[in-house]
Design a protein around this motif. Structure first.
Motif, mmCIF file in Angstrom:
data_model
loop_
_atom_site.group_PDB
_atom_site.id
_atom_site.type_symbol
_atom_site.label_atom_id
_atom_site.label_comp_id
_atom_site.label_asym_id
_atom_site.label_seq_id
_atom_site.Cartn_x
_atom_site.Cartn_y
_atom_site.Cartn_z
ATOM 1 N N ASP A 175 -5.775 0.299 22.382
ATOM 2 C CA ASP A 175 -4.331 0.154 22.242
ATOM 3 C C ASP A 175 -3.585 1.479 22.252
ATOM 4 O O ASP A 175 -4.161 2.542 22.065
ATOM 5 C CB ASP A 175 -3.949 -0.646 20.987
ATOM 6 C CG ASP A 175 -4.740 -0.232 19.775
ATOM 7 O OD1 ASP A 175 -4.934 0.981 19.610
ATOM 8 O OD2 ASP A 175 -5.157 -1.107 18.996
ATOM 9 N N LEU A 201 14.370 -6.326 18.263
ATOM 10 C CA LEU A 201 14.101 -4.932 17.869
ATOM 11 C C LEU A 201 15.352 -4.289 17.267
ATOM 12 O O LEU A 201 15.280 -3.571 16.272
ATOM 13 C CB LEU A 201 13.638 -4.119 19.070
ATOM 14 C CG LEU A 201 12.133 -3.948 19.212
ATOM 15 C CD1 LEU A 201 11.806 -3.228 20.499
ATOM 16 C CD2 LEU A 201 11.562 -3.175 18.030
ATOM 17 N N ARG A 246 -2.081 -5.047 13.115
ATOM 18 C CA ARG A 246 -0.684 -4.681 12.836
ATOM 19 C C ARG A 246 -0.279 -5.062 11.420
ATOM 20 O O ARG A 246 0.418 -4.305 10.748
ATOM 21 C CB ARG A 246 0.241 -5.390 13.820
ATOM 22 C CG ARG A 246 0.063 -4.891 15.221
ATOM 23 C CD ARG A 246 1.158 -5.391 16.092
ATOM 24 N NE ARG A 246 0.732 -5.390 17.471
ATOM 25 C CZ ARG A 246 1.557 -5.496 18.488
ATOM 26 N NH1 ARG A 246 2.834 -5.615 18.268
ATOM 27 N NH2 ARG A 246 1.117 -5.494 19.719
ATOM 28 N N ARG A 258 15.900 -2.802 13.448
ATOM 29 C CA ARG A 258 16.439 -1.467 13.116
ATOM 30 C C ARG A 258 17.655 -1.576 12.188
ATOM 31 O O ARG A 258 17.813 -0.804 11.256
ATOM 32 C CB ARG A 258 16.857 -0.730 14.384
ATOM 33 C CG ARG A 258 15.772 -0.553 15.387
ATOM 34 C CD ARG A 258 15.171 0.835 15.359
ATOM 35 N NE ARG A 258 14.075 0.874 16.301
ATOM 36 C CZ ARG A 258 12.818 0.563 15.994
ATOM 37 N NH1 ARG A 258 12.491 0.249 14.760
ATOM 38 N NH2 ARG A 258 11.872 0.592 16.910
ATOM 39 N N ARG A 305 10.367 1.716 21.833
ATOM 40 C CA ARG A 305 10.424 0.555 20.940
ATOM 41 C C ARG A 305 10.166 0.941 19.478
ATOM 42 O O ARG A 305 10.620 0.281 18.557
ATOM 43 C CB ARG A 305 9.399 -0.489 21.381
ATOM 44 C CG ARG A 305 9.856 -1.320 22.573
ATOM 45 C CD ARG A 305 8.702 -2.016 23.246
ATOM 46 N NE ARG A 305 7.883 -2.733 22.298
ATOM 47 C CZ ARG A 305 7.784 -4.048 22.220
ATOM 48 N NH1 ARG A 305 8.434 -4.797 23.055
ATOM 49 N NH2 ARG A 305 7.012 -4.628 21.338
ATOM 50 N N GLN A 307 4.976 0.887 16.728
ATOM 51 C CA GLN A 307 4.879 -0.206 17.698
ATOM 52 C C GLN A 307 3.580 -0.040 18.448
ATOM 53 O O GLN A 307 3.108 1.081 18.650
ATOM 54 C CB GLN A 307 6.040 -0.164 18.702
ATOM 55 C CG GLN A 307 7.358 -0.665 18.148
ATOM 56 C CD GLN A 307 7.373 -2.164 17.887
ATOM 57 O OE1 GLN A 307 6.781 -2.937 18.631
ATOM 58 N NE2 GLN A 307 8.045 -2.568 16.818
ATOM 59 N N MET A 308 3.015 -1.174 18.854
ATOM 60 C CA MET A 308 1.769 -1.116 19.631
ATOM 61 C C MET A 308 1.966 -1.883 20.924
ATOM 62 O O MET A 308 2.885 -2.681 21.045
ATOM 63 C CB MET A 308 0.649 -1.769 18.835
ATOM 64 C CG MET A 308 0.165 -0.909 17.695
ATOM 65 S SD MET A 308 -0.842 -1.869 16.573
ATOM 66 C CE MET A 308 -2.323 -2.021 17.542
ATOM 67 N N ASN A 309 1.062 -1.652 21.858
ATOM 68 C CA ASN A 309 1.126 -2.404 23.112
ATOM 69 C C ASN A 309 1.020 -3.888 22.803
ATOM 70 O O ASN A 309 0.322 -4.298 21.890
ATOM 71 C CB ASN A 309 -0.010 -1.989 24.045
ATOM 72 C CG ASN A 309 -1.353 -2.062 23.382
ATOM 73 O OD1 ASN A 309 -1.531 -1.537 22.300
ATOM 74 N ND2 ASN A 309 -2.281 -2.729 24.001
ATOM 75 N N ASP A 310 1.757 -4.677 23.579
ATOM 76 C CA ASP A 310 1.772 -6.105 23.281
ATOM 77 C C ASP A 310 0.859 -6.895 24.209
ATOM 78 O O ASP A 310 0.877 -6.713 25.399
ATOM 79 C CB ASP A 310 3.198 -6.636 23.357
ATOM 80 C CG ASP A 310 3.872 -6.265 24.657
ATOM 81 O OD1 ASP A 310 3.271 -5.503 25.433
ATOM 82 O OD2 ASP A 310 4.973 -6.748 24.912
ATOM 83 N N ARG A 311 0.094 -7.730 23.636
ATOM 84 C CA ARG A 311 -0.643 -8.797 24.322
ATOM 85 C C ARG A 311 -1.637 -8.384 25.395
ATOM 86 O O ARG A 311 -2.415 -9.187 25.868
ATOM 87 C CB ARG A 311 0.325 -9.810 24.947
ATOM 88 C CG ARG A 311 1.216 -10.428 23.924
ATOM 89 C CD ARG A 311 2.122 -11.448 24.532
ATOM 90 N NE ARG A 311 3.116 -11.850 23.565
ATOM 91 C CZ ARG A 311 4.319 -11.328 23.486
ATOM 92 N NH1 ARG A 311 4.702 -10.410 24.330
ATOM 93 N NH2 ARG A 311 5.157 -11.714 22.562
ATOM 94 N N GLU A 319 3.319 -9.948 17.573
ATOM 95 C CA GLU A 319 3.682 -10.769 18.723
ATOM 96 C C GLU A 319 2.691 -11.902 18.932
ATOM 97 O O GLU A 319 1.491 -11.664 19.043
ATOM 98 C CB GLU A 319 3.760 -9.891 19.974
ATOM 99 C CG GLU A 319 4.952 -8.971 19.927
ATOM 100 C CD GLU A 319 4.768 -7.702 20.709
ATOM 101 O OE1 GLU A 319 5.541 -7.461 21.629
ATOM 102 O OE2 GLU A 319 3.824 -6.956 20.399
#
Lengths: 429, 432
Positions: B274, A372, A407, A376, B373, B290-294, A390
């Motif tokens: 999410d 991260l 995403r 940045r 994040r 950013q999004m929540n992961d997994r 991810e």
């Protein structure tokens, strides 16, 4: 489209043959075998002792792309390995538990030696401890200092050369019964450098618009021979020449990226990608990119075995052991964060990319730590937007297609939106 | 007139916003997403158009002279008309099911029983929509369904008809009725009928019957041209329009929040599936997210799960948590683990309100991590999505923002659930 319908180029078919031949060699029982790792491996050195190179990471990838890694990982978890352990390790452990069958259907022989050249991945140490436990064979570890200051120092190089002379080479001599011949090594390194020139030429072609190649999804095929059992061979030279011709042909015809589903169509987004790909849903993952017209013009993963373009490294027959040392020190995961930032930012500028996309790998601390911050920093240096998805290496449970797609689409649209705004004020009423 | 529509097909609810050429929001529509996104999109779009007709009618009436009372009464009576019309369709659909061979022997008895059930719901309907009446839901399925259950059980018992048979016919029929989208003509008729009903019972309204009818007629006759429609949300690919008309929720929430509060720089959206932390620039353009992961830990669904575990309604969670005297520490944001912790705490005799307060805090801690994040929280901060209606969640969020980022402007709109659809409508406007 079925697996048979995948569009493959001549070089891909050649690589497939090369890999198959190497597995046949390993499983023939006629040669000594070493297990070793991809990053900074000592392929040319092993060749000096007629030892075949078996790479557990590549086996895990092969099994993932054949949809077999899931059950292997479950097998390893049944034997007590935690969910958070690197899934390459678990796929390997699970494969052993399930009979240790190579992709050619024959059982892997027990290795004659474990050669660990530790390069930036702490898990490797533990992985080889497990392998040593299993095979009870000689283990030799080449300690590669982490390039915490960004650049390898003379001290680092001397330390590695010393280990090569005093530990690695004597052990390999003992195991193989072959005396080390430095001129043989020089000859292999000369061949390595020749293939490496073509490799770097290839990497740089994605500076063109449209890029004739994808340097992430396509890149993992292009980097195959140079990072595995073929560096230093005539086969690798032939492969990279063939690849070069193919790419040149695409350039001459003004073609963009070729995907497993055919020509990509209009190049809409140029990205730099950090992190390994997801192997269990590789085709599906790639499709999300090429359907949107996104091409990866540079990626850090294609430097994971060794970095050639950033500081123009080539194996050097005139300084054979020193050049092996520099190679090990310079692999991507062995570089500190500021160097990785610089590398990615330079890629974005030089390849005129729209931004940096990070594929953060759940079970890979080596890559994921600090990503991260890295994003940045690259954003700050380039002014281009970054984004994060991810997934995992070879664990099929950690690829949520809907989530990743969501995403990615958001990111592509974000790039669009930024372009439309052109940095100027387009205020709403 | 030219209109621009945004549709947000969320996992739980589908929302639509309709705006005019001046980017003024004329109407909003919401419906449950069910399993059929096509229908959900059509229904909420129709609802947004109805909302727009009300707004236009209100503008035509102006203020004073009891116009507000008339509007309120028109809306109630229109909803009653809508309900009766759907009830009528439900009855007809139920009747059609009676032709099924399995009901052959008892067809007439079932018809009679069903007739009795529907007549009674019809009789009760005006009371359901009476002034000050408290409706737990605005969705036809919820209102008609609960009345049908109650009445059918009694009538079945009295007439010796099995309740299961009646329920079975209802279950089959409600799905068909739910999938119906009223045409503009039907809606126009319902509006005019609603006005007639309203005018009959109203006192103190200076607008003449003829004027009101003429004004409403004029509003109904005005064509609401769908100049451009933009879809967003997880169901967006189901929308029957080209790819260019689709925007991700990230962008829509970013722009929607900017439309509501132009000073917005950071957006938190907690949706059903999410949680998103979004950074926008001064033009509402997303610069990072950013999004929540997994896993769905800390999302709206988590609250739904907790409500189910506690056997209470989702909307009751916040109010109960607000009664807490202390905040029980819940470590798990994993949905299933939180359920385990909840049971453990209850078994230890801890207060339900305190535990719920802890759960709300756990969700918001998770949101804070996603926000950090995405680049942290910057003034102004806007909270969007359905969870923004939950007072306890908002309370915990405010505390955490203050603790971590100091005193910032925190924006929460009453219409926060429509943020994504609003962003969609703004994109639709920009596309033309």
């Amino acid at each position: 489209m079925s697996q048979q319908d995948v569009i493959k180029s001549r070089s891909m078919l050649l690589q497939k043959e090369m890999i198959a031949r190497n597995y046949d060699k390993i499983t023939s029982g006629e040669v000594k075998v070493s297990s070793t790792f991809v990053p900074g491996n000592l392929n040319e050195l092993l060749m000096c002792f007629d030892i075949a190179n078996n790479l557990p990471e590549i086996n895990a990838i092969q099994n993932a792309m054949r949809k077999k890694s899931g059950e292997m990982i479950m097998e390893a978890e049944r034997s007590g390995h935690s969910e958070d352990v690197c899934t390459y390790v678990k796929a390997d452990i699970g494969m052993m538990a399930k009979g240790n069958i190579a992709p050619n259907g024959k059982p892997f022989p027990d290795p004659d030696v474990l050669l660990l050249s530790y390069t930036g991945c702490f898990t490797f140490l533990k992985w080889f401890e497990l392998l040593r436990e299993q095979y009870k064979c000689p283990t030799v570890m080449l300690q590669v200092p982490y390039s915490a200051d960004g650049q390898p120092t003379k001290n680092h190089r001397d330390y590695i050369v010393k280990q090569l002379k005093e530990e690695v080479i004597p052990t390999l001599e003992k195991i193989s019964g072959i005396k080390f011949d430095i001129d043989r090594l020089r000859e292999y390194l000369r061949k390595s450098a020749k293939a490496e020139d073509d490799l770097v030429w290839m990497l740089e072609q994605s500076k063109r618009k449209p890029s004739p190649i994808d340097c992430y999804f396509g890149g993992v095929y292009y980097m195959g021979p140079i990072f595995t059992a073929f560096r230093g061979t005539d086969e690798a030279i032939t492969y990279y020449q063939m690849l070069r011709e193919e790419i040149q042909e695409r350039i001459d015809k003004g073609l963009g990226v070729q995907t497993p589903e055919g020509e990509m169509g209009e190049e809409k987004y140029r990205l730099v990608v950090e992190g390994p790909p997801n192997w269990t849903s590789f085709r599906e993952f790639w499709k999300m990119f090429h359907e949107a017209g996104a091409v990866v013009v540079a990626s850090s993963y294609t430097k994971v075995g060794g970095v050639y373009d950033y500081d123009n490294f080539r194996h050097d027959p005139d300084h054979p052991l020193e050049s092996l040392a520099d190679y090990c020190l310079g692999v991507y995961t062995n570089r500190n964060l500021p160097t990785r930032v610089d590398m990615l930012a330079r890629n974005i500028k030089e390849y005129e990319a729209d931004g940096l996309l990070i594929n953060s790998i759940k079970s890979c601390n080596s890559f994921s730590a600090g990503q991260l911050v890295l994003m940045r920093e690259v954003e700050k240096l380039t002014g281009k937007p970054g984004a994060f998805v991810e997934t995992d290496l070879v664990d099929p449970r950690y690829f949520s297609a809907a989530n990743v797609k969501n995403r990615l689409e958001s990111y592509f649209q974000m790039i669009d939106q930024k372009r439309r705004a052109g940095g100027s004020a387009t205020t709403l009423a | 007139m030219r209109t621009f529509i945004g549709i947000d097909l969320g996992s739980t609810t589908t929302k639509a916003v309709l705006m005019d050429e001046n980017q003024a929001v004329l109407g909003r529509g919401i419906t449950n997403s069910r399993s059929n996104y096509d229908v959900a999109a059509a229904v909420c779009k129709q609802e947004a158009k109805i909302g727009a007709r009300f707004t236009l009618f209100k503008n035509a009436l102006g203020s004073g002279g009891g116009a507000e009372i008339l509007l309120e009464d028109l809306e109630r009576n229109f909803r009653l008309e809508q309900f009766l019309s759907e009830l009528n369709q439900l009855e007809q659909t139920c009747e059609n099911y009676l032709d099924h061979p399995r009901f052959k022997d008892m067809k007439s008895a079932l018809r009679e029983a069903l007739g009795a059930v529907f007549r009674q719901i019809e009789t009760e309907a005006p009371a359901i929509y009476a002034p000050e009446a408290d409706r737990k839901s605005d969705f036809f399925r919820d209102i008609a369904g609960s009345r049908f259950m109650d009445i059918a059980e009694r009538i079945g018992r009295e007439s010796g008809i099995s309740f299961e048979s009646l329920l079975n016919i209802y279950d089959k029929s409600i799905i068909d009725v739910e999938s119906l989208v009223h045409s503009d003509e039907v809606v126009s008729r319902q509006l005019m009928n609603g006005l007639s009903r309203a005018l009959k019972e109203l006192e103190g309204v200076e607008v003449s019957e003829a004027d009101a009818q003429a004004a409403l007629k004029k509003v109904i006759d005005l064509e609401l041209e769908e100049t451009y429609v933009v879809g967003t949300g997880y169901g967006r690919v189901r929308l029957p329009f080209p790819k260019e008309h689709i925007r991700s929720e990230i962008l829509c929430h970013g722009l929607g929040a900017h439309m509501m509060f132009p000073g917005t720089r950071t957006v938190l959206d907690i949706g059903g599936q999410d949680t998103k932390g979004i950074q926008v620039d001064e033009n509402g353009i997303v610069v990072n997210f950013q999004m929540n992961d997994r896993c769905a830990a800390g999302c709206g669904r988590y609250l739904g799960y907790i409500a189910d575990e506690m056997k209470i309604g989702l909307h009751e969670l916040g109010p109960i948590a607000m009664k807490a005297t202390k905040t029980t520490r819940i470590n798990s944001t994993c949905t299933v683990f939180a359920g385990a912790e909840l049971r453990d705490r209850l078994a230890l005799g801890e207060n339900r309100a305190d535990i719920l307060a802890g759960l709300h805090r756990a969700i918001m801690l998770r949101a804070m991590s996603i926000l950090s994040r995405s680049g942290g929280v910057t003034d102004q901060f806007t909270f969007t999505g359905g969870v923004a209606k939950n007072e306890s969640a908002v309370n915990e969020l405010r505390k955490l923002i203050r603790e971590n980022y100091g005193e910032l402007t925190i924006n929460i709109s009453d219409e926060s659930i429509y943020t994504g659809a609003l962003g969609g409508a703004a994109f639709a406007y920009r596309a033309v």
